[in-house]
Scaffold this active site. Structure first.
Site, PDB file in Angstrom:
ATOM      1  N   ASP A 155      40.836  32.696  35.617  1.00  0.00           N
ATOM      2  CA  ASP A 155      40.682  34.075  36.105  1.00  0.00           C
ATOM      3  C   ASP A 155      42.113  34.500  36.480  1.00  0.00           C
ATOM      4  O   ASP A 155      43.076  33.915  35.952  1.00  0.00           O
ATOM      5  CB  ASP A 155      39.702  34.134  37.296  1.00  0.00           C
ATOM      6  CG  ASP A 155      39.257  35.556  37.649  1.00  0.00           C
ATOM      7  OD1 ASP A 155      38.351  36.067  36.994  1.00  0.00           O
ATOM      8  OD2 ASP A 155      39.839  36.168  38.569  1.00  0.00           O
TER       9      ASP A 155
ATOM     10  N   LYS B  86      32.032  30.680  41.218  1.00  0.00           N
ATOM     11  CA  LYS B  86      33.429  31.115  41.162  1.00  0.00           C
ATOM     12  C   LYS B  86      34.229  30.299  42.145  1.00  0.00           C
ATOM     13  O   LYS B  86      33.673  29.780  43.125  1.00  0.00           O
ATOM     14  CB  LYS B  86      33.521  32.599  41.557  1.00  0.00           C
ATOM     15  CG  LYS B  86      34.775  33.282  41.068  1.00  0.00           C
ATOM     16  CD  LYS B  86      34.614  33.774  39.646  1.00  0.00           C
ATOM     17  CE  LYS B  86      35.877  34.360  39.093  1.00  0.00           C
ATOM     18  NZ  LYS B  86      35.618  35.030  37.790  1.00  0.00           N
TER      19      LYS B  86
HETATM   20  P1  NDP Z   1      45.851  37.699  34.803  1.00  0.00           P
HETATM   21  O1  NDP Z   1      46.333  36.910  35.950  1.00  0.00           O
HETATM   22  O2  NDP Z   1      46.132  37.236  33.425  1.00  0.00           O
HETATM   23  O3  NDP Z   1      46.391  39.204  34.899  1.00  0.00           O
HETATM   24  C1  NDP Z   1      46.120  40.000  36.001  1.00  0.00           C
HETATM   25  C2  NDP Z   1      46.786  41.349  35.832  1.00  0.00           C
HETATM   26  O4  NDP Z   1      46.317  42.224  36.850  1.00  0.00           O
HETATM   27  C3  NDP Z   1      48.300  41.294  35.984  1.00  0.00           C
HETATM   28  O5  NDP Z   1      48.894  42.299  35.210  1.00  0.00           O
HETATM   29  C4  NDP Z   1      48.477  41.558  37.479  1.00  0.00           C
HETATM   30  O6  NDP Z   1      49.745  42.124  37.787  1.00  0.00           O
HETATM   31  C5  NDP Z   1      47.386  42.567  37.740  1.00  0.00           C
HETATM   32  N1  NDP Z   1      46.927  42.419  39.130  1.00  0.00           N
HETATM   33  C6  NDP Z   1      46.351  41.328  39.678  1.00  0.00           C
HETATM   34  N2  NDP Z   1      46.095  41.508  40.984  1.00  0.00           N
HETATM   35  C7  NDP Z   1      46.515  42.751  41.251  1.00  0.00           C
HETATM   36  C8  NDP Z   1      46.533  43.517  42.416  1.00  0.00           C
HETATM   37  N3  NDP Z   1      46.036  43.047  43.594  1.00  0.00           N
HETATM   38  N4  NDP Z   1      47.033  44.778  42.326  1.00  0.00           N
HETATM   39  C9  NDP Z   1      47.524  45.246  41.152  1.00  0.00           C
HETATM   40  N5  NDP Z   1      47.542  44.541  39.998  1.00  0.00           N
HETATM   41  C10 NDP Z   1      47.050  43.327  40.053  1.00  0.00           C
HETATM   42  O7  NDP Z   1      44.286  37.867  35.036  1.00  0.00           O
HETATM   43  P2  NDP Z   1      43.137  38.234  33.984  1.00  0.00           P
HETATM   44  O8  NDP Z   1      43.673  39.179  32.960  1.00  0.00           O
HETATM   45  O9  NDP Z   1      42.510  36.980  33.553  1.00  0.00           O
HETATM   46  O10 NDP Z   1      42.080  38.979  34.928  1.00  0.00           O
HETATM   47  C11 NDP Z   1      42.087  40.393  35.116  1.00  0.00           C
HETATM   48  C12 NDP Z   1      40.735  40.854  35.610  1.00  0.00           C
HETATM   49  O11 NDP Z   1      39.726  40.515  34.632  1.00  0.00           O
HETATM   50  C13 NDP Z   1      40.241  40.220  36.911  1.00  0.00           C
HETATM   51  O12 NDP Z   1      39.451  41.158  37.601  1.00  0.00           O
HETATM   52  C14 NDP Z   1      39.344  39.077  36.426  1.00  0.00           C
HETATM   53  O13 NDP Z   1      38.406  38.712  37.398  1.00  0.00           O
HETATM   54  C15 NDP Z   1      38.687  39.745  35.238  1.00  0.00           C
HETATM   55  N6  NDP Z   1      38.111  38.866  34.232  1.00  0.00           N
HETATM   56  C16 NDP Z   1      38.847  37.870  33.655  1.00  0.00           C
HETATM   57  C17 NDP Z   1      38.272  37.073  32.690  1.00  0.00           C
HETATM   58  C18 NDP Z   1      39.051  36.029  31.967  1.00  0.00           C
HETATM   59  O14 NDP Z   1      38.484  35.418  31.070  1.00  0.00           O
HETATM   60  N7  NDP Z   1      40.311  35.798  32.281  1.00  0.00           N
HETATM   61  C19 NDP Z   1      36.868  37.234  32.305  1.00  0.00           C
HETATM   62  C20 NDP Z   1      36.199  38.366  32.908  1.00  0.00           C
HETATM   63  C21 NDP Z   1      36.813  39.131  33.855  1.00  0.00           C
HETATM   64  P3  NDP Z   1      50.896  41.173  38.408  1.00  0.00           P
HETATM   65  O15 NDP Z   1      51.321  40.286  37.287  1.00  0.00           O
HETATM   66  O16 NDP Z   1      51.939  42.112  38.866  1.00  0.00           O
HETATM   67  O17 NDP Z   1      50.235  40.418  39.528  1.00  0.00           O
HETATM   68  O1  2IT Z   2      35.013  36.704  35.465  1.00  0.00           O
HETATM   69  C1  2IT Z   2      34.777  35.960  34.491  1.00  0.00           C
HETATM   70  O2  2IT Z   2      33.767  36.094  33.797  1.00  0.00           O
HETATM   71  C2  2IT Z   2      35.760  34.918  34.173  1.00  0.00           C
HETATM   72  N1  2IT Z   2      36.796  34.818  34.829  1.00  0.00           N
HETATM   73  C3  2IT Z   2      35.481  33.952  33.056  1.00  0.00           C
HETATM   74  C4  2IT Z   2      34.572  32.838  33.531  1.00  0.00           C
HETATM   75  C5  2IT Z   2      34.376  31.712  32.544  1.00  0.00           C
HETATM   76  O3  2IT Z   2      33.732  30.750  32.981  1.00  0.00           O
HETATM   77  O4  2IT Z   2      34.796  31.771  31.396  1.00  0.00           O
END
Ligand code: NDP
Ligand code: 2IT
Length: 449
Positions: A169, A129
């Site tokens: 992420d 990561k």
């Molecule tokens: P994005 O940046 O697209 O969206 C994040 C969302 O979460 C936004 O709505 C943001 O609100 C909110 N958020 C982020 N930080 C905080 C915080 N500290 N407190 C409150 N709200 C918060 O990220 P993703 O959707 O890609 O990721 C979301 C989660 O999913 C994370 O935990 C990530 O690690 C996990 N994840 C992502 C993957 C991927 O493929 N993208 C894969 C697997 C897991 P705001 O806009 O107001 O900051």
């Molecule tokens: O938390 C996760 O699994 C991710 N942000 C996606 C990682 C990836 O390599 O697609």
């Protein structure tokens, strides 16, 4: 807090001592170690070869300076990270997070989770990561581009199709990956598609990667409900966040006949009892990079925005935390349980606190941990790598079916392993043991390296 097997307690004590202050890393490691008690008994060879101690220590940790110039000509400075945690099953694989809260402990907890998630996905990928304490909010495209170029100017020497393959992420999506890939290509003079995943569809990306984490989480939830003779169809869902994972989780809830009644961002949440209009959320969050509060102005008719507060106070059958770590506390869990929630399935990484997880398990609420439920994102990244390696591209329907099968297999693996180790229905134990043993067996085969 459950007690640890003495052998695992000494590993945990050492980890806390060697990684002071990295509380999220301690939390993620403790959860895995709590699951491994029975494995230490049935597989003494792992402890004898110190596999568990070794798995808790990253293979490599890189911390670097990221200087860049903002639109007013001012020099800005950020800190970049890449933790290459474990390469027993394949090249390090895992996303990059750009958020002001990022420090080494964030990246280590995420990298640690990623080892077991990637193993569980059944794909040939190790765990890693990265990220930076950069805040893309309020920055122009040109500023984000300069930041990404500076970040990649150091990162490029550590990554590669066979070495380490980053993706997105929090705060890293298609725009950032474009700037990162462009700079990698420029510096190396190689069109090495397999070095990053989550790429755009016209330059080596895979269909379904954008949707994969959210879709996969809901497919996993569907399997969990099926195992309890319940259906997703007709159910109500509350989803936290309104980013990549949350948006496509919502889309799949609708596809499968459910209704999303609330979503959030870091400033508050919206409730729309007739069903959140996901096209409007996409327009606001994806296209305009706006705030979720804008939703009520445009939607009118019964939708409300609540500043601050907890989205988990909204009654629902299915709760999908899809924002960030430790966003769902014991208090929020009590509120969900009181309102009769059936299942809680983590789209985010470690969004539920340990107390919240215990509360769900004690109340008999089905609980799906992130390292199983959100593995569809990284699994589809591995499908992207597969397409890049064969210079092929698959259509949406075929790729989505692959994702669906992967999520059913992960569910099956978790359920069977939990049962085998005397904890039927406990997906945390199932995911941790199943993810761990595959990595541990590979490490045993390699000897002490
Ligand atoms: P994005 O940046 O697209 O969206 C994040 C969302 O979460 C936004 O709505 C943001 O609100 C909110 N958020 C982020 N930080 C905080 C915080 N500290 N407190 C409150 N709200 C918060 O990220 P993703 O959707 O890609 O990721 C979301 C989660 O999913 C994370 O935990 C990530 O690690 C996990 N994840 C992502 C993957 C991927 O493929 N993208 C894969 C697997 C897991 P705001 O806009 O107001 O900051
Ligand atoms: O938390 C996760 O699994 C991710 N942000 C996606 C990682 C990836 O390599 O697609």
């Amino acid at each position: 807090m459950p007690t640890l097997h003495p052998r695992l307690a000494s590993v945990f004590d050492e980890l806390v001592r060697r990684n002071p202050g990295e509380v999220e890393f301690h939390q993620a490691a403790r959860e895995v170690l709590e699951s491994l008690g029975p494995v230490v008994v049935t597989h003494p060879q792992y402890a004898e070869a110190e596999i568990i101690r070794r798995i808790c220590e990253p293979e490599r940790q890189i911390i670097f300076r990221v200087p860049w110039v903002d639109d007013s000509g001012q020099v800005q400075l950020n800190r970049g990270f890449r933790v290459e945690f474990n390469s027993a099953l394949g090249p390090y694989k895992g996303g990059l997070r750009f958020h002001p809260s990022v420090y080494l402990g964030t990246i280590k907890f995420l990298g640690f989770e990623q080892i077991f998630k990637n193993s569980l996905s059944g794909m040939p990928i190790g765990g890693g990561k990265g990220g930076a304490d950069f805040d893309p909010k309020g920055r122009s495209d040109a500023e984000v581009m300069r930041f990404c170029q500076s970040f990649m100017t150091e990162l490029y020497r550590h990554i590669g199709e066979y070495t380490d393959v980053p993706a997105g992420d929090i705060g890293v999506g298609g725009r950032e990956l474009g700037y990162l890939f462009g700079q990698y290509k420029r510096i190396t003079n190689r069109y090495e598609s397999g070095v990053l995943t989550g790429k755009g569809l016209t330059w080596g990306g895979s269909q379904v990667r954008t949707e994969a984490t959210g879709y996969g989480t809901v497919y996993f939830a569907q399997e969990m409900l099926k195992a309890r003779d319940r259906a997703l169809e007709g159910s109500t869902a509350v989803i936290s966040g309104s980013g990549n994972v949350a948006i496509y989780a919502a889309e799949k809830v609708y596809d499968l006949g459910g209704t999303v009644v609330a979503m959030s961002d870091s400033s508050g949440y919206i409730v729309d009892p007739t069903g959140v209009d996901i096209h409007l959320v996409k327009e606001i969050k994806e296209r305009r990079r706006g705030r979720i509060s804008e939703y009520t102005d445009e939607r009118g008719s019964g939708a409300r925005f609540i500043r601050g507060g907890s989205v988990w106070d909204v009654p629902c059958d299915l709760a999908l935390p899809c924002a960030t770590q430790n966003e769902l506390s014991a208090k929020a869990a009590a509120s969900l349980i009181g309102n009769g929630v059936l299942a809680v399935v983590e789209g985010a990484n470690m969004p539920c606190t340990p107390d919240a997880v215990r509360a769900f398990q004690e109340a008999g609420v089905a609980f799906g941990p992130g390292k199983a439920a959100n593995a569809g994102g990284v699994a589809t990244s591995a499908l992207e790598m597969q397409q890049n390696a064969s210079r092929d591209s698959w259509n949406f329907a075929y790729t989505e079916e692959r994702l669906h099968v992967i999520m059913r297999d992960i569910h099956e693996r978790c359920a069977t392993t939990a049962e085998e180790y005397g904890a039927p229905g406990n997906y945390v134990v199932g995911a941790n043991i199943s993810g761990f043993t595959k990595v541990a067996d590979a490490m045993l085969a390699f000897g002490v390296i």
